[in-house]
Scaffold this motif. Sequence first.
Motif, PDB file in Angstrom:
ATOM      1  N   PRO A   7       0.809  -1.220   0.000  1.00 12.48           N
ATOM      2  CA  PRO A   7       0.000   0.000   0.000  1.00 12.48           C
ATOM      3  C   PRO A   7       0.844   1.273   0.000  1.00 12.48           C
ATOM      4  N   TYR A   8       2.146   1.144   0.213  1.00  5.00           N
ATOM      5  CA  TYR A   8       3.005   2.339   0.278  1.00  5.00           C
ATOM      6  C   TYR A   8       3.805   2.533  -1.014  1.00  5.00           C
ATOM      7  N   LYS A   9       3.477   1.759  -2.037  1.00  5.29           N
ATOM      8  CA  LYS A   9       4.218   1.814  -3.307  1.00  5.29           C
ATOM      9  C   LYS A   9       4.273   3.252  -3.824  1.00  5.29           C
ATOM     10  N   GLY A  10       5.436   3.665  -4.290  1.00  5.64           N
ATOM     11  CA  GLY A  10       5.579   5.014  -4.835  1.00  5.64           C
ATOM     12  C   GLY A  10       6.017   6.020  -3.781  1.00  5.64           C
ATOM     13  N   LEU A  11       5.907   5.679  -2.505  1.00  5.21           N
ATOM     14  CA  LEU A  11       6.375   6.596  -1.462  1.00  5.21           C
ATOM     15  C   LEU A  11       7.882   6.414  -1.261  1.00  5.21           C
ATOM     16  N   GLY A  12       8.468   7.305  -0.482  1.00  7.33           N
ATOM     17  CA  GLY A  12       9.928   7.303  -0.302  1.00  7.33           C
ATOM     18  C   GLY A  12      10.428   6.073   0.437  1.00  7.33           C
ATOM     19  N   ILE A  13      11.738   5.842   0.339  1.00  9.62           N
ATOM     20  CA  ILE A  13      12.322   4.621   0.902  1.00  9.62           C
ATOM     21  C   ILE A  13      12.279   4.627   2.442  1.00  9.62           C
ATOM     22  N   ALA A  17      10.524   1.713   4.519  1.00  8.69           N
ATOM     23  CA  ALA A  17      11.277   0.959   5.537  1.00  8.69           C
ATOM     24  C   ALA A  17      10.531   0.957   6.870  1.00  8.69           C
ATOM     25  N   ILE A  18       9.810   2.030   7.139  1.00 14.27           N
ATOM     26  CA  ILE A  18       9.081   2.104   8.412  1.00 14.27           C
ATOM     27  C   ILE A  18       7.752   1.352   8.332  1.00 14.27           C
ATOM     28  N   HIS A  19       7.045   1.506   7.224  1.00 14.48           N
ATOM     29  CA  HIS A  19       5.651   1.040   7.233  1.00 14.48           C
ATOM     30  C   HIS A  19       5.351  -0.294   6.539  1.00 14.48           C
ATOM     31  N   THR A  20       6.114  -0.675   5.529  1.00 12.88           N
ATOM     32  CA  THR A  20       5.711  -1.928   4.858  1.00 12.88           C
ATOM     33  C   THR A  20       5.968  -3.120   5.773  1.00 12.88           C
ATOM     34  N   LEU A  78      11.445  -2.444  -0.596  1.00 13.02           N
ATOM     35  CA  LEU A  78      12.705  -1.691  -0.691  1.00 13.02           C
ATOM     36  C   LEU A  78      13.290  -1.760  -2.104  1.00 13.02           C
ATOM     37  N   HIS A  79      12.933  -2.817  -2.836  1.00 12.57           N
ATOM     38  CA  HIS A  79      13.403  -2.959  -4.221  1.00 12.57           C
ATOM     39  C   HIS A  79      12.319  -2.608  -5.238  1.00 12.57           C
ATOM     40  N   ASP A  80      11.196  -2.057  -4.801  1.00 19.01           N
ATOM     41  CA  ASP A  80      10.054  -1.785  -5.704  1.00 19.01           C
ATOM     42  C   ASP A  80       9.713  -3.029  -6.508  1.00 19.01           C
ATOM     43  N   ALA A  81       9.756  -4.181  -5.838  1.00 19.85           N
ATOM     44  CA  ALA A  81       9.566  -5.457  -6.548  1.00 19.85           C
ATOM     45  C   ALA A  81       8.239  -6.096  -6.183  1.00 19.85           C
ATOM     46  N   ASP A  82       7.846  -7.076  -6.988  1.00 24.84           N
ATOM     47  CA  ASP A  82       6.584  -7.775  -6.727  1.00 24.84           C
ATOM     48  C   ASP A  82       6.722  -8.856  -5.661  1.00 24.84           C
ATOM     49  N   ARG A 259      13.261  -5.422  12.487  1.00 24.93           N
ATOM     50  CA  ARG A 259      13.463  -4.283  13.385  1.00 24.93           C
ATOM     51  C   ARG A 259      14.641  -3.433  12.898  1.00 24.93           C
ATOM     52  N   GLY A 260      15.750  -4.091  12.564  1.00 24.86           N
ATOM     53  CA  GLY A 260      16.922  -3.353  12.092  1.00 24.86           C
ATOM     54  C   GLY A 260      16.618  -2.571  10.822  1.00 24.86           C
ATOM     55  N   SER A 261      15.796  -3.139   9.967  1.00 28.36           N
ATOM     56  CA  SER A 261      15.564  -2.548   8.643  1.00 28.36           C
ATOM     57  C   SER A 261      14.796  -1.230   8.699  1.00 28.36           C
ATOM     58  N   VAL A 262      14.157  -0.954   9.803  1.00 23.78           N
ATOM     59  CA  VAL A 262      13.385   0.289   9.915  1.00 23.78           C
ATOM     60  C   VAL A 262      14.292   1.508   9.729  1.00 23.78           C
ATOM     61  N   THR A 263      15.488   1.448  10.272  1.00 23.93           N
ATOM     62  CA  THR A 263      16.404   2.590  10.164  1.00 23.93           C
ATOM     63  C   THR A 263      17.425   2.414   9.031  1.00 23.93           C
ATOM     64  N   PHE A 264      17.204   1.407   8.192  1.00 25.73           N
ATOM     65  CA  PHE A 264      18.182   1.108   7.129  1.00 25.73           C
ATOM     66  C   PHE A 264      18.496   2.323   6.227  1.00 25.73           C
ATOM     67  N   PRO A 265      17.488   3.036   5.698  1.00 28.12           N
ATOM     68  CA  PRO A 265      17.846   4.150   4.798  1.00 28.12           C
ATOM     69  C   PRO A 265      18.632   5.264   5.503  1.00 28.12           C
ATOM     70  N   LEU A 266      18.247   5.552   6.745  1.00 23.35           N
ATOM     71  CA  LEU A 266      18.964   6.587   7.501  1.00 23.35           C
ATOM     72  C   LEU A 266      20.419   6.200   7.721  1.00 23.35           C
ATOM     73  N   ARG A 267      20.611   4.931   8.106  1.00 27.54           N
ATOM     74  CA  ARG A 267      21.977   4.448   8.347  1.00 27.54           C
ATOM     75  C   ARG A 267      22.793   4.511   7.066  1.00 27.54           C
ATOM     76  N   MET A 268      22.157   4.118   5.985  1.00 22.58           N
ATOM     77  CA  MET A 268      22.863   4.039   4.696  1.00 22.58           C
ATOM     78  C   MET A 268      23.326   5.420   4.231  1.00 22.58           C
ATOM     79  N   GLN A 269      22.454   6.402   4.482  1.00 21.07           N
ATOM     80  CA  GLN A 269      22.794   7.774   4.092  1.00 21.07           C
ATOM     81  C   GLN A 269      24.058   8.237   4.834  1.00 21.07           C
ATOM     82  N   LYS A 270      24.090   7.963   6.111  1.00 19.04           N
ATOM     83  CA  LYS A 270      25.252   8.364   6.929  1.00 19.04           C
ATOM     84  C   LYS A 270      26.503   7.578   6.498  1.00 19.04           C
TER      85      LYS A 270
END
Length: 398
Positions: A7-13, A17-20, A78-82, A259-270
């Motif tokens: 349901p979150y398709k098209g929204l930001g990463i 990461a938080i909601h799917t 996270l991969h915009d995949a099916d 649980r770890g994956s929730v902060t994955f994009p933030l961590r990756m940016q840093k």
Amino acid sequence: MAKKDNPYKGLGINTQAIHTGTGYDAETGAVRRPLHMANSYKLPDDLSQVNYSSTDILMYARNGNANQHWLEEKIAALHDADDAIVLASGVGALHALFWTLLKTGDRVVYPNVSYMAVYRMFHELFNRKFGVETVMVDMTDTEAVKAAITPGTRLVHIETPDNPTNGVTDIEAIVKIAHENGALVSVDNTFASPFNQKPLEYGADFVVESLTKYINGHGDAQGGAIISNDLETMDRIRYEAQVNVGAVISPFNAWQIFRGSVTFPLRMQKINESSMKIAQWLELRDNVTFVSYPGLSSNSGYAIAKRQMKNGFGGVISFGINADDKEVERFCSALQIITFAVSLGHDESLIFPQPSYDERIDLYPEKFRKGFIRFSVGLEDVEDIIADLDQALKTIGL
Ligand code: PLP
């Protein structure tokens, strides 16, 4: 299995990461889904339709478990995949994919530099045990790959950036050649992570991630995933490899990685930002003999990396110091913040020497054959990481 509903398709990463895969617990209303360690589930009253080798219903943990399924929703998103299949380790995922796709007489083209287990599988196991024709090629050399992919090739396996040299392969170019010859393409995306690179966008058929690394990110769980839009083959992987070979992830590890994956994009940016600074700092050191990091403009793969790694260049820096194997070990032991250990993608920085006696050393470009170190940048303050590298280099007189 049906296409993963997102349901979150098209929204930001970050939102993905938080909601799917997140949901309320039906029984208590808790805002986190629980850890279900049960290995079996209540069966339906009518058993006539139950297929005990399928993953269609929750029945037995190896046929699929609730925490695995919730994590699969997130990894696919996270991969915009099916679809995504989550297994016990990255190697379990690689094996499940190869085992399902390949049969005796098939030809597979694989890179001369790759994660060790891929080398083992194609250099000595799938060929000798099952009669699969395995052809090693420099995957960063598109012309060499073109020559190796003959009609009849079943699979081309890419790893980019590669472990341990950080070589960059042009996914789109290889996909084009492979597809023209009727071959499928799989990409090990562990170094880049889906924050930086989504190989399905470039036409790859399958992606593999070691979830043990950036997606979990805390060094405390093991898992792997296969990601694809080819639902038919994904179901074959579930049936042939997950249920009947059995490398399914444990619910606990799936819960932990979720649980770890929730902060994955933030961590990756840093991690992207810190790695760039550290790579640039290393490049200016006199006794650093080379720095292989896809984000450095001096790197041979830079132009391709800039095109296909959209948000940054990841957290692994491969570099060399003017030192022999023993001195490299002394350097690693002298570090005080950076941990001397294998693996990558943790919260803490990790360092691991690649000794000159490594059995694959001759497969690496010349400069990697002396004083070669693989460094996984963590989330510590970048100034502290640099100061630690500096003091350890000085300790060994560099
Ligand atoms: N692929 C790459 C590129 C890796 O670096 C690793 C592990 O380091 C793997 C696959 C294997 O993953 P796992 O250790 O989760 O089996």
